[in-house]
Each structure stands twice: as C-alpha cells, then as structure tokens.
Motif scaffolding. Structure first.
Motif, PDB file in Angstrom:
ATOM      1  N   HIS A  22       0.856  -1.183   0.000  1.00 60.04           N
ATOM      2  CA  HIS A  22       0.000   0.000   0.000  1.00 60.04           C
ATOM      3  C   HIS A  22       0.899   1.243   0.000  1.00 60.04           C
ATOM      4  CE1 HIS A  22       0.961   0.724   4.258  1.00 60.04           C
ATOM      5  NE2 HIS A  22       0.797  -0.577   4.425  1.00 60.04           N
ATOM      6  N   TYR A 368      -6.320   1.435  -8.349  1.00 60.26           N
ATOM      7  CA  TYR A 368      -6.179   1.428  -6.891  1.00 60.26           C
ATOM      8  C   TYR A 368      -6.950   2.608  -6.332  1.00 60.26           C
ATOM      9  CZ  TYR A 368      -3.876   0.635  -2.377  1.00 60.26           C
ATOM     10  OH  TYR A 368      -3.608   0.351  -1.062  1.00 60.26           O
ATOM     11  N   SER A 371     -11.325   2.218  -1.705  1.00 62.74           N
ATOM     12  CA  SER A 371     -11.635   0.956  -1.028  1.00 62.74           C
ATOM     13  C   SER A 371     -10.386   0.096  -0.872  1.00 62.74           C
ATOM     14  CB  SER A 371     -12.715   0.188  -1.794  1.00 62.74           C
ATOM     15  OG  SER A 371     -12.265  -0.170  -3.087  1.00 62.74           O
ATOM     16  N   HIS A 372      -9.542   0.089  -1.905  1.00 65.44           N
ATOM     17  CA  HIS A 372      -8.308  -0.700  -1.840  1.00 65.44           C
ATOM     18  C   HIS A 372      -7.379  -0.158  -0.746  1.00 65.44           C
ATOM     19  CE1 HIS A 372      -9.877  -1.013  -5.966  1.00 65.44           C
ATOM     20  NE2 HIS A 372      -9.442  -2.259  -5.919  1.00 65.44           N
ATOM     21  N   ARG A 375      -8.791  -0.951   2.829  1.00 65.33           N
ATOM     22  CA  ARG A 375      -8.633  -2.388   3.162  1.00 65.33           C
ATOM     23  C   ARG A 375      -7.175  -2.709   3.482  1.00 65.33           C
ATOM     24  NH1 ARG A 375     -12.271  -3.114  -1.397  1.00 65.33           N
ATOM     25  NH2 ARG A 375     -14.354  -3.682  -0.652  1.00 65.33           N
ATOM     26  N   ASP A 376      -6.253  -2.167   2.670  1.00 64.93           N
ATOM     27  CA  ASP A 376      -4.836  -2.448   2.900  1.00 64.93           C
ATOM     28  C   ASP A 376      -4.357  -1.857   4.219  1.00 64.93           C
ATOM     29  OD1 ASP A 376      -4.597  -3.905   0.593  1.00 64.93           O
ATOM     30  OD2 ASP A 376      -3.696  -2.273  -0.589  1.00 64.93           O
TER      31      ASP A 376
END
Length: 383
Positions: A22, A368, A371-372, A375-376
């Motif tokens: 991330h 990316y 949301s990505h 979550r990361d």
C-alpha cells in the motif's frame, strides 16, 4: 529533477515503497526520502486533518528509504526500477477540485475556444477580432464589481458576451470537479489525453491543500490537462474535457505552510512551463500568480463552506494565465500536444513536476481506489 530543485521546507508526499502493498506517507530529510507512515497517520487526509500537519511531518519518526535524487529520476515514465520507491500524487482521500478562468489571458482564450466551436484553424482570426472589440483592460477589473458589470453590459450589446466572460468577470467563480479522490497521478507519470482530441494543452497551476474546515495548509504544483476542442464545442462537455484517465497531475510534494512559507509566498509565485517534444519543438512560458483575478481565499470560500462540505478535505487547482498559442505545425495552427511531450512545471518554492504525454487509453489504468487503500491499511493495522 535534480536534488537542487527540491525546495526547502516541510514536504509531504506518498510513494510506493518496495516491500509494502500500500502507499506510504513520505517526507524529505537531508537528501533522503523518509517513510513516516504511522498508525492513525497513514494517510495525507489524516495528517491534514490533525490540526498540526507541519509539526507532525517535521518531527515524526521515520525510516530512510532512498536518496531523493535517485527516486525522482526513477519516477519518469518508462524508466522505473522496481527496487526503488516511486512517487505518487501527494494526496489521497481529498476531493480533486479546480477553478477556471481566473486569469485574463486564459479568459480570452476560453472565449476564443467557444467562438471557434473547437476548430483550431479559426483561433488566430478570432483572437484578433475579440481583442479589437474588448481590448486587454479586463485584467484591471474586479470580478463582480460595478465596473465589471458595465463591461458585461457593453459586451452583450456588441454581441460577444460569453459564458466564460460570465465566470471571468461576473460575481461567481467557476469551480468544478477535476477528478475523483485517488485518481491523480504524480511526478514522472504519464498524463492522458482523450483520443478524440486534436487540440489540447497543459495547464500549469498551483493547487492548494485545504482541510474539511476550509483551512489552507499547503500547496503543490499541478497540471490541469485540458482538451480545448472538446470544451470549445460546448461548456457542457467540461467533464469530458477535464476528467479522463491520468488527466490530473499533482506533485512532487505538498509543501506545508510554516513560518517561512505561507499563502503569501504562493500569491507571488512565478510558475514556469516547459514542453519538450520528441520532434524537437520547445514551448516555454510563465504564469504569474500576482495576476490572478480572484484571490486564492475567495476561490476556496466558493468551494467549501456552509453550502458544500468535504469531510476528507480537498485539493484545489487555482487556474492558469498560460494558454499556449505558439505555432507548432505551421503558421496559424497554434499549439497542441503530441504524444511523448515532456511537460515540466516549476517554481522555486514548490520544486518541479514533470510528466510525459500519452493517450488516456494508453496510460496505466487507474485501479487502486479508496476501497483498496482502506482495506490495505486495515490489514496493516494502520487505521
């Protein structure tokens, strides 16, 4: 960009760092890129909203991840080395907003675009005709003032009133959404042109970092990539002209306001543009922030307030006075981009932002999103 072009001050950015899945929060210290990502301060949004952004970035514990000069070189599209960090746009969850027609030169060019209906071949003749009608004294007008309204009445009588003149000298600023949060590209990345466009240009600008409370806490450089033919056909096509894959560039870092750097510095900045084509063509110009017709504070006030909230803050492009008209492919043909153009935007207080022009359909797709990221960060126990 050389190390000597990195400005002094408190710099805040983001980067992909090898070994992490991330983006990391970074700053620059003693020639090194330093990872300062921490639980609760793992996004630019959280740092900006903390109320002490500059102090946090200045004092946060960190780990050097590489020499800044090598990392800046590694940012250039097509030359990335996977073992080195790669800079990203220096914002994350903020809304990406922009203000238009804030300088008289760009105002006149927008009127020309509209009158030409997107036809570049008509631009030169229209430029002469419109300048003869309205002159260049619009730069002395205060938007929304009695004097401005008198000019408006005179131009309506002459039949050359335009929606661009309305936002240029009328009471209300043009504020629009440039792109979605997380969609901006950073230093070295490719910037995208929609493939339908044949008349387009870079827009070298300062962009302000603004908190959810409307406080301006820093600034960065931006390229508000524009499709002149698309917007010229109709202002209702502004979204198509402005918001495409990789069409918003920001960076290389946000410089946070501190004792030596403030909004007053930005108001006096000279923004330089250089376009270098693979065909040997070179275009240079400058945009003087002192000539902006609406103050940065008034543009921010028109964007965020009781009428519109941004709980994650925003970044606001301030507009440009530079509308390139230098002929590229023959007399009267004006300027338009070619694929492979290298665009550099710079000012001493903010450094240099460089990008390479490609089609938006050929630039790396934006995959990316918010949301990505969340979550990361949750998996890494950083929220």
């Amino acid at each position: 960009m050389s190390v000597n072009e990195i400005p002094e001050g408190v710099l805040l950015g983001r980067a992909w760092v090898p070994g992490f899945d991330h983006p990391r929060i970074v700053t620059v210290r003693e020639g090194q890129l330093v990872d300062i990502t921490a639980r609760g301060m793992a996004t630019v949004r959280d740092i900006a909203e903390s109320g002490h952004a500059a102090e946090h970035v200045r004092t946060a514990p960190g780990r050097a991840v590489g020499e800044i000069g090598a990392i800046l070189d590694n940012a250039v599209a097509g030359r990335q080395v996977e073992t080195l960090p790669r800079l990203l746009a220096p914002i994350d969850l903020q809304a990406i907003k922009a203000s238009g027609v804030t300088f008289v030169v760009s105002l006149l060019e927008r009127v020309i675009e509209e009158q030409a209906r997107g036809d570049i071949s008509r631009a030169d003749a229209l430029r002469s005709e419109i300048l003869e009608l309205i002159g260049t004294d619009l730069s002395q007008l205060v938007p929304g003032s009695d004097a401005a309204m008198k000019v408006k009445a005179a131009l309506i009588e002459k039949g050359v009133w335009s929606q661009y003149l309305e936002v240029g000298i009328g009471p209300d600023a043009e504020i629009f959404t440039k792109g979605q949060p997380m969609s901006a590209v950073g230093h070295g990345a490719e910037v995208g042109l929609h493939p339908i466009s044949s008349w387009n240009n870079p827009e070298p600008e300062v962009a302000l970092l603004v908190t959810s409370k409307g406080e301006i806490i820093g600034a960065t450089l931006g390229n508000d990539v524009n499709l002149r033919d698309v917007e010229g056909r109709s202002a209702l096509l502004l979204g198509k002209a402005k918001d495409n894959n990789a069409s918003a560039s920001l960076g290389p870092f946000v410089r946070l306001f501190d004792g030596d750097f403030s909004l007053e510095t930005i108001k006096q900045a000279e923004i330089a543009l250089r376009v270098e084509g693979t065909d040997g063509f070179v275009l240079e110009g400058q945009s003087n922030m002192a000539q902006i017709s609406r103050t940065p504070e008034s543009l921010v006030a028109a964007t965020v307030g009781a009428h519109h909230q941004y709980p994650d803050g925003l970044v606001l492009y301030l507009g440009t006075m530079f509308a390139p008209v230098k002929d590229r492919d023959g007399a009267g043909k004006g300027f338009t981009h070619k694929l492979g153009d290298r665009v550099s935007i710079s000012t001493p207080s903010l450094g240099k932002l460089t990008n390479v022009v490609n089609l938006s359909t050929k630039c790396p797709p934006w995959t990316y999103g918010t949301s990505h990221l969340l979550r990361d960060l949750a998996r890494a126990n950083l929220l």
